[in-house]
Design a protein around this motif. Sequence first.
Motif, short mmCIF file in Angstrom:
data_model
loop_
_atom_site.label_atom_id
_atom_site.label_comp_id
_atom_site.label_asym_id
_atom_site.label_seq_id
_atom_site.Cartn_x
_atom_site.Cartn_y
_atom_site.Cartn_z
N ILE A 20 0.84 -1.20 0.00
CA ILE A 20 0.00 0.00 0.00
C ILE A 20 0.87 1.25 0.00
N SER A 21 2.00 1.20 0.69
CA SER A 21 2.93 2.34 0.67
C SER A 21 3.46 2.59 -0.74
N ILE A 22 3.82 1.53 -1.44
CA ILE A 22 4.29 1.66 -2.82
C ILE A 22 3.18 2.24 -3.70
N MET A 23 1.96 1.72 -3.54
CA MET A 23 0.84 2.18 -4.35
C MET A 23 0.60 3.68 -4.12
N ALA A 29 3.23 10.33 -6.91
CA ALA A 29 4.26 10.82 -7.83
C ALA A 29 3.69 11.04 -9.23
N GLN A 30 2.83 10.14 -9.66
CA GLN A 30 2.21 10.26 -10.98
C GLN A 30 1.32 11.51 -11.06
N VAL A 31 0.55 11.77 -10.02
CA VAL A 31 -0.32 12.95 -10.00
C VAL A 31 0.53 14.23 -10.00
N VAL A 32 1.57 14.26 -9.18
CA VAL A 32 2.45 15.44 -9.14
C VAL A 32 3.12 15.65 -10.49
N TRP A 43 4.98 3.79 -16.66
CA TRP A 43 4.83 2.57 -15.87
C TRP A 43 3.98 2.77 -14.62
N ALA A 44 3.69 4.00 -14.23
CA ALA A 44 3.03 4.27 -12.95
C ALA A 44 1.63 3.68 -12.87
N ASP A 45 0.87 3.75 -13.95
CA ASP A 45 -0.50 3.22 -13.91
C ASP A 45 -0.51 1.72 -13.67
N GLU A 46 0.39 1.00 -14.36
CA GLU A 46 0.41 -0.46 -14.17
C GLU A 46 0.93 -0.85 -12.80
N ILE A 47 1.93 -0.14 -12.30
CA ILE A 47 2.43 -0.43 -10.95
C ILE A 47 1.34 -0.15 -9.92
N GLY A 48 0.65 0.97 -10.07
CA GLY A 48 -0.45 1.29 -9.15
C GLY A 48 -1.56 0.26 -9.20
N ARG A 49 -1.93 -0.17 -10.40
CA ARG A 49 -2.98 -1.19 -10.56
C ARG A 49 -2.54 -2.52 -9.97
N LEU A 50 -1.28 -2.90 -10.24
CA LEU A 50 -0.76 -4.16 -9.71
C LEU A 50 -0.72 -4.13 -8.19
N ALA A 51 -0.27 -3.02 -7.62
CA ALA A 51 -0.23 -2.90 -6.15
C ALA A 51 -1.64 -2.95 -5.58
N PHE A 52 -2.60 -2.37 -6.28
CA PHE A 52 -3.99 -2.40 -5.81
C PHE A 52 -4.52 -3.83 -5.78
#
Length: 153
Positions: A20-23, A29-32, A43-52
Amino acid sequence: MNAVVEVADRALRAALVGIISIMVAVVFAQVVARYGFNRSFGWADEIGRLAFVWSVFLGMAVAVRARGHIAIGLLLNAVPGGLRPALGAATALACAALSAIVAWEGLLIALDQWDERMISLDLSAGWFLVPVVVGSAFCAVFFVSQAVMRAPR
């Protein structure tokens, strides 16, 4: 068995904190980057989705261990008090069997799709199914543990 279940529960909780910390960090970071600097990380969207996905399925196992999952006690409350432990144990074993089936089928699907790649990462798309397998396998173990503790002796 109780000590093994306790260690597994602690490991899952620690993994959840990390995931959850990584997500949160990646999405922040992606929003900023996107709105502050008019840039984005591919890569941020896929990492966020994978972490979710990992957090959902590991969280499911933690909820099962804590008995915090949704349960309908209508039938259990309707039977005489002496039968409740046996019915509760049978229900937990049925849930364990279903969880084991989900884990097994998830593994088969992950293996079948392992050669497919994610769009922005050089990783297998099967990584989206690994948390289904891991979380369901832990659920099966936790349900068996609950059945053993509930079963009349």
